[in-house]
Design an enzyme around this catalytic site. Structure first.
Site, PDB file in Angstrom:
ATOM      1  N   SER A 211       0.829  -1.203   0.000  1.00  0.00           N
ATOM      2  CA  SER A 211       0.000   0.000   0.000  1.00  0.00           C
ATOM      3  C   SER A 211       0.868   1.261   0.000  1.00  0.00           C
ATOM      4  O   SER A 211       1.629   1.481  -0.940  1.00  0.00           O
ATOM      5  CB  SER A 211      -0.952  -0.040   1.208  1.00  0.00           C
ATOM      6  OG  SER A 211      -1.956   0.938   1.096  1.00  0.00           O
ATOM      7  N   ASP A 316      -9.822  -5.321  -4.303  1.00  0.00           N
ATOM      8  CA  ASP A 316      -9.289  -4.236  -3.485  1.00  0.00           C
ATOM      9  C   ASP A 316     -10.187  -3.007  -3.618  1.00  0.00           C
ATOM     10  O   ASP A 316     -10.296  -2.419  -4.692  1.00  0.00           O
ATOM     11  CB  ASP A 316      -7.866  -3.893  -3.937  1.00  0.00           C
ATOM     12  CG  ASP A 316      -7.110  -3.040  -2.935  1.00  0.00           C
ATOM     13  OD1 ASP A 316      -7.754  -2.262  -2.215  1.00  0.00           O
ATOM     14  OD2 ASP A 316      -5.871  -3.159  -2.876  1.00  0.00           O
ATOM     15  N   HIS A 348      -7.486  -5.830  -0.324  1.00  0.00           N
ATOM     16  CA  HIS A 348      -6.333  -5.008   0.034  1.00  0.00           C
ATOM     17  C   HIS A 348      -5.565  -5.570   1.222  1.00  0.00           C
ATOM     18  O   HIS A 348      -4.345  -5.703   1.186  1.00  0.00           O
ATOM     19  CB  HIS A 348      -6.813  -3.582   0.352  1.00  0.00           C
ATOM     20  CG  HIS A 348      -5.711  -2.593   0.528  1.00  0.00           C
ATOM     21  ND1 HIS A 348      -5.004  -2.061  -0.525  1.00  0.00           N
ATOM     22  CD2 HIS A 348      -5.177  -2.031   1.651  1.00  0.00           C
ATOM     23  CE1 HIS A 348      -4.104  -1.211  -0.079  1.00  0.00           C
ATOM     24  NE2 HIS A 348      -4.171  -1.170   1.245  1.00  0.00           N
TER      25      HIS A 348
END
Length: 381
Positions: A211, A316, A348
């Site tokens: 991320s 995600d 995610h």
């Protein structure tokens, strides 16, 4: 008949009370709860960036209220990781695990610490030098700590047969994104200058980030290739640091900041998000976007970049898969080696939580992609 006449007023009062309660309950559910949740979130994390009372009128807009409420309620799903939370807390606190982990090592110019995890199959100091992995966690540039990822680091050290370094970095408000990039570079520099003490081959390091961490890993490599003065490191040393980085692995990364800001705006979370604050404002979005920055590099600087392995899940909802697809296209257009893995049904969070235990659903799928990327670029696959 008299009894019926006596009951009639009571029944009427009950029906009236019932008819009054339903609208009140519905109003509380549809208005009171969303407004309470969203206003609390904005009070804790930030009001809209508007002058004077406009920030409050913006905060009270119905669309923002309900979008933000949905985003907050989505966080309830993280309760499913309660057992995992207890496991990593227990593992990290257990002194018996110190034979696999060296904690609280100071590094860099901003007073951060890192933990280093040995492969269980390695006997510790004195063994042959080995390629190393630096894992950079996510957290929207404003949260996270290295202890959370102890199980992941331990599993990766075991499966990859390489030491894994997990550093903290200067998350907002301690630092801005440039200071975070400097921290990643400082961690690589620590690996070069001190890593031999821990059997690390200073010429053979792979960055893995998730991320925001994937964004920072990519940006670090790009800024080093550009020999940017913002790094605060002399140019010759920047070149040495970059030659050590044999590959970058990005998991669910944010690579185009403006696009992601627009997505945050659509979700109603752009003001409570840390991203625009950590970037120093919208005016810096382009400069800190790897997808755009790679297009500014000359051919000789692009040639210095290590290969990239990009992994993203189709489910995600925090960072859309398009983020990785666009960055992959930009790298390919710039003739930078890039491998792309798009994983169906993976969200995610799963890209890191499912690396914390071999019994988790997508463990072997995700690990297999990472192994392919790393084994291509390290000397000792």
């Amino acid at each position: 008949m008299a009894c019926t006449d006596c009951l009639r007023p009571t029944l009427q009062r009950m029906l009236l009370k019932f008819h009054v309660c339903i609208p009140i309950a519905a109003g509380s559910l549809l208005v009171g709860v969303p407004y309470s949740i969203s206003l609390l979130a904005q009070w804790l994390y930030g009001w809209p960036n508007k002058p004077g009372f406009r920030k409050y009128t913006e905060a009270l807009k119905p669309r923002r209220i309900y979008c933000l409420t949905v985003a907050v309620l989505e966080m309830v799903k993280y309760l499913q990781y309660g057992k995992l939370y207890i496991q990593w807390k227990s593992w990290y606190r257990n002194s018996a695990n110190s034979k696999y982990c060296v904690k609280d090592i100071h590094f860099g110019r901003h007073g951060n610490k890192l933990d280093l995890y040995y492969c269980p199959h390695v006997d510790g100091p004195g063994s042959a030098l080995s390629p190393a992995v630096i894992f950079v966690y996510g957290g929207a540039w404003g949260s996270g700590e290295r202890s959370t990822y102890c199980l992941l680091a331990m599993q990766m050290a075991k499966e990859l047969n390489k030491p894994v370094i997990c550093p903290d970095y200067s998350i907002y408000p301690k630092g801005n994104v440039m200071e975070m990039v400097q921290d990643i570079a400082d961690c690589i520099l620590w690996s070069r200058e001190t890593g031999h003490t821990f059997n690390i081959d200073k010429r053979n390091i792979v960055l893995i980030g998730h991320s925001a961490g994937a964004h920072l890993c990519a940006l670090t490599a790009l800024f080093l290739a550009a020999e940017s003065e913002e790094m605060g490191i002399e140019l010759s040393k920047q070149r040495d640091i970059l030659t050590s980085v044999k590959g970058v692995v990005g998991l669910s990364g944010v690579y185009h900041i403006m696009n992601h800001y627009q997505y945050e705006t659509w979700r109603g979370v752009e003001y409570v998000s840390t991203m625009h604050k950590a970037m120093g404002g919208i005016e810096n979005f382009e400069h800190y976007s790897p997808t755009l920055f790679v297009k500014t590099l000359t051919e000789d600087k692009l040639a210095k970049l290590p290969p990239f392995t990009l992994i993203h899940g189709t489910k995600d909802t925090i960072v859309p898969v398009e983020s990785t697809l666009q960055f992959s296209e930009a790298l390919t257009a710039a003739a930078v080696k890039a491998s792309l893995f798009i994983l169906p049904h993976v969200g995610h969070t799963e890209l890191v939580t499912d690396l914390m235990g071999s019994n988790r659903r997508y463990y072997h799928t995700i690990l297999g992609c990472i192994k392919q990327g790393i084994n291509k670029v390290t000397a000792h696959g």
